[in-house]
Enzyme design. Structure first.
Site, PDB file in Angstrom:
ATOM      1  N   ASN A   8      81.251  57.692  71.708  1.00 23.18           N
ATOM      2  CA  ASN A   8      82.106  57.019  72.680  1.00 23.18           C
ATOM      3  C   ASN A   8      82.528  58.084  73.687  1.00 23.18           C
ATOM      4  O   ASN A   8      83.377  58.915  73.384  1.00 23.18           O
ATOM      5  CB  ASN A   8      83.327  56.415  71.950  1.00 23.18           C
ATOM      6  CG  ASN A   8      84.378  55.900  72.909  1.00 23.18           C
ATOM      7  OD1 ASN A   8      84.125  55.733  74.101  1.00 23.18           O
ATOM      8  ND2 ASN A   8      85.575  55.631  72.370  1.00 23.18           N
ATOM      9  N   LYS A  10      84.188  57.738  76.258  1.00 27.98           N
ATOM     10  CA  LYS A  10      85.480  57.427  76.908  1.00 27.98           C
ATOM     11  C   LYS A  10      85.333  57.642  78.423  1.00 27.98           C
ATOM     12  O   LYS A  10      84.236  57.467  78.962  1.00 27.98           O
ATOM     13  CB  LYS A  10      86.609  58.258  76.299  1.00 27.98           C
ATOM     14  CG  LYS A  10      86.634  58.124  74.768  1.00 27.98           C
ATOM     15  CD  LYS A  10      87.883  58.617  74.130  1.00 27.98           C
ATOM     16  CE  LYS A  10      87.766  58.424  72.616  1.00 27.98           C
ATOM     17  NZ  LYS A  10      89.014  58.696  71.922  1.00 27.98           N
ATOM     18  N   HIS A  95      88.809  48.931  70.927  1.00 30.10           N
ATOM     19  CA  HIS A  95      89.178  50.330  70.677  1.00 30.10           C
ATOM     20  C   HIS A  95      90.698  50.446  70.781  1.00 30.10           C
ATOM     21  O   HIS A  95      91.320  49.783  71.619  1.00 30.10           O
ATOM     22  CB  HIS A  95      88.478  51.253  71.683  1.00 30.10           C
ATOM     23  CG  HIS A  95      88.647  52.699  71.338  1.00 30.10           C
ATOM     24  ND1 HIS A  95      89.797  53.389  71.619  1.00 30.10           N
ATOM     25  CD2 HIS A  95      87.834  53.567  70.690  1.00 30.10           C
ATOM     26  CE1 HIS A  95      89.675  54.630  71.160  1.00 30.10           C
ATOM     27  NE2 HIS A  95      88.490  54.758  70.596  1.00 30.10           N
ATOM     28  N   GLU A  97      92.535  52.510  72.123  1.00 29.58           N
ATOM     29  CA  GLU A  97      93.034  52.839  73.475  1.00 29.58           C
ATOM     30  C   GLU A  97      93.108  51.583  74.336  1.00 29.58           C
ATOM     31  O   GLU A  97      93.999  51.449  75.174  1.00 29.58           O
ATOM     32  CB  GLU A  97      92.146  53.938  74.106  1.00 29.58           C
ATOM     33  CG  GLU A  97      92.428  55.281  73.450  1.00 29.58           C
ATOM     34  CD  GLU A  97      91.276  56.276  73.458  1.00 29.58           C
ATOM     35  OE1 GLU A  97      90.320  56.103  74.234  1.00 29.58           O
ATOM     36  OE2 GLU A  97      91.339  57.231  72.660  1.00 29.58           O
ATOM     37  N   GLU A 166      89.099  53.150  62.608  1.00 31.97           N
ATOM     38  CA  GLU A 166      89.585  54.328  63.323  1.00 31.97           C
ATOM     39  C   GLU A 166      91.100  54.400  63.209  1.00 31.97           C
ATOM     40  O   GLU A 166      91.816  53.733  63.978  1.00 31.97           O
ATOM     41  CB  GLU A 166      89.203  54.245  64.808  1.00 31.97           C
ATOM     42  CG  GLU A 166      87.716  54.267  65.053  1.00 31.97           C
ATOM     43  CD  GLU A 166      87.395  54.808  66.440  1.00 31.97           C
ATOM     44  OE1 GLU A 166      86.659  55.796  66.521  1.00 31.97           O
ATOM     45  OE2 GLU A 166      87.914  54.258  67.432  1.00 31.97           O
ATOM     46  N   GLY A 172      91.325  61.810  68.400  1.00 31.50           N
ATOM     47  CA  GLY A 172      91.562  62.857  69.393  1.00 31.50           C
ATOM     48  C   GLY A 172      92.634  63.854  68.992  1.00 31.50           C
ATOM     49  O   GLY A 172      93.071  64.667  69.794  1.00 31.50           O
ATOM     50  N   SER A 210      88.378  61.996  65.008  1.00 32.10           N
ATOM     51  CA  SER A 210      88.202  63.438  64.818  1.00 32.10           C
ATOM     52  C   SER A 210      87.066  63.790  63.860  1.00 32.10           C
ATOM     53  O   SER A 210      87.120  64.805  63.165  1.00 32.10           O
ATOM     54  CB  SER A 210      89.509  64.105  64.371  1.00 32.10           C
ATOM     55  OG  SER A 210      90.514  63.957  65.373  1.00 32.10           O
ATOM     56  N   GLY A 231      84.182  60.484  69.299  1.00 37.01           N
ATOM     57  CA  GLY A 231      84.664  60.649  70.662  1.00 37.01           C
ATOM     58  C   GLY A 231      84.266  62.028  71.156  1.00 37.01           C
ATOM     59  O   GLY A 231      83.162  62.240  71.664  1.00 37.01           O
TER      60      GLY A 231
END
Ligand code: PGA
Length: 248
Positions: A8, A10, A95, A97, A166, A172, A210, A231
């Site tokens: 991903n 992002k 996701h 986010e 996730e 992150g 992570s 990510g």
């Protein structure tokens, strides 16, 4: 079942940086068939570039989001049919986010998954609890609620999705769930899938948060961890290639 390693990106990349990264990945995979499926979920403006560079390669591509609407007056949205024009195999949906920064509800996420499935794109449905939810003992309730909305909406197509667990606190942050923590939640999700579809083993449940070249092996060794959603590690060719090799 082959594991799936999905990247991903992002909101990262540029035409030049993407070309460098993709060339390094293709070079790294040249001459061998990876033992795992590999996919990259990229920003929508780069789908044409990624399609032209990855066509005929072992790396599939997809989007990071899809509109819950088919077409029309939805400024800024990208429809499933548009993603299909660029031969996307996957699209992330839900996701954390998107859920947190754009207020996506479970119902919206489910509608997005359904739109993707309707045109033959595999939704990678993301679920996961926040740190506060974990500390309150709500992890299982949260992920089950998030998955239930999707199962309710896509019904008999449930076995066609990819699921990604996730934990929000691991995304992150450099703080990964332990393999045991991941497996525990994956087993809960597998049981929920088993109650909803005759083919629960067909659904790949990825771990994300992570994951990197150092911790991937122990996470991927868990019984119900069928791959990873990366990510940061998907932006570095050597990390991604190492994780693909570990998963194969
Ligand atoms: P991370 O992101 O690997 O950088 O933690 C994972 C994700 O958000 O999908």
């Amino acid at each position: 079942m082959k594991k799936l390693i999905a990247g991903n990106w992002k909101m990262n990349g540029s035409l030049a940086a993407n070309a460098t990264l993709l060339e390094a990945l293709l070079e790294g995979l040249r001459g061998s068939t990876p033992g795992a499926d590999v996919a990259l979920c990229v920003p929508a403006p780069y789908l044409a570039q990624v399609q032209s560079l990855l066509q005929g390669s072992p790396i599939a591509w997809g989007a990071q989001d899809v509109s819950p609407h088919a077409q029309g007056a939805y400024t800024g949205e990208v429809s499933a049919a548009m993603l299909q024009d660029f031969a996307c195999r996957y699209s992330l949906v839900g996701h954390s986010e998107r859920r947190q920064q754009h207020g996506e509800t479970d119902a919206v996420v489910a509608a997005k998954a359904q739109r993707a499935l309707a045109v033959g794109i595999t939704p990678i449905v993301c679920v996961g609890e926040t740190l506060a939810e974990r500390q309150a003992g709500l992890t299982e309730a949260v992920v089950k609620r998030q998955l239930a909305a999707v199962i309710h909406t896509v019904a008999h197509c449930t076995s066609e999705i990819v699921l990604a667990y996730e934990p929000v606190w691991a995304i992150g942050t450099g703080q990964t769930a332990t393999p045991q923590q991941a497996q525990q939640v994956h087993a809960v999700l597998r049981a929920q899938l088993a109650a909803a579809t005759k083919h629960p083993a067909r659904v790949r449940i990825l771990y994300g948060g992570s994951m990197n070249a150092n911790n991937a092996a122990s996470l991927l060794a868990q019984a119900d961890v069928d791959g990873g959603l990366l990510g940061g590690a998907s932006l570095k060719a050597s990390d991604l290639l190492q994780i693909v090799a570990l998963a194969g």
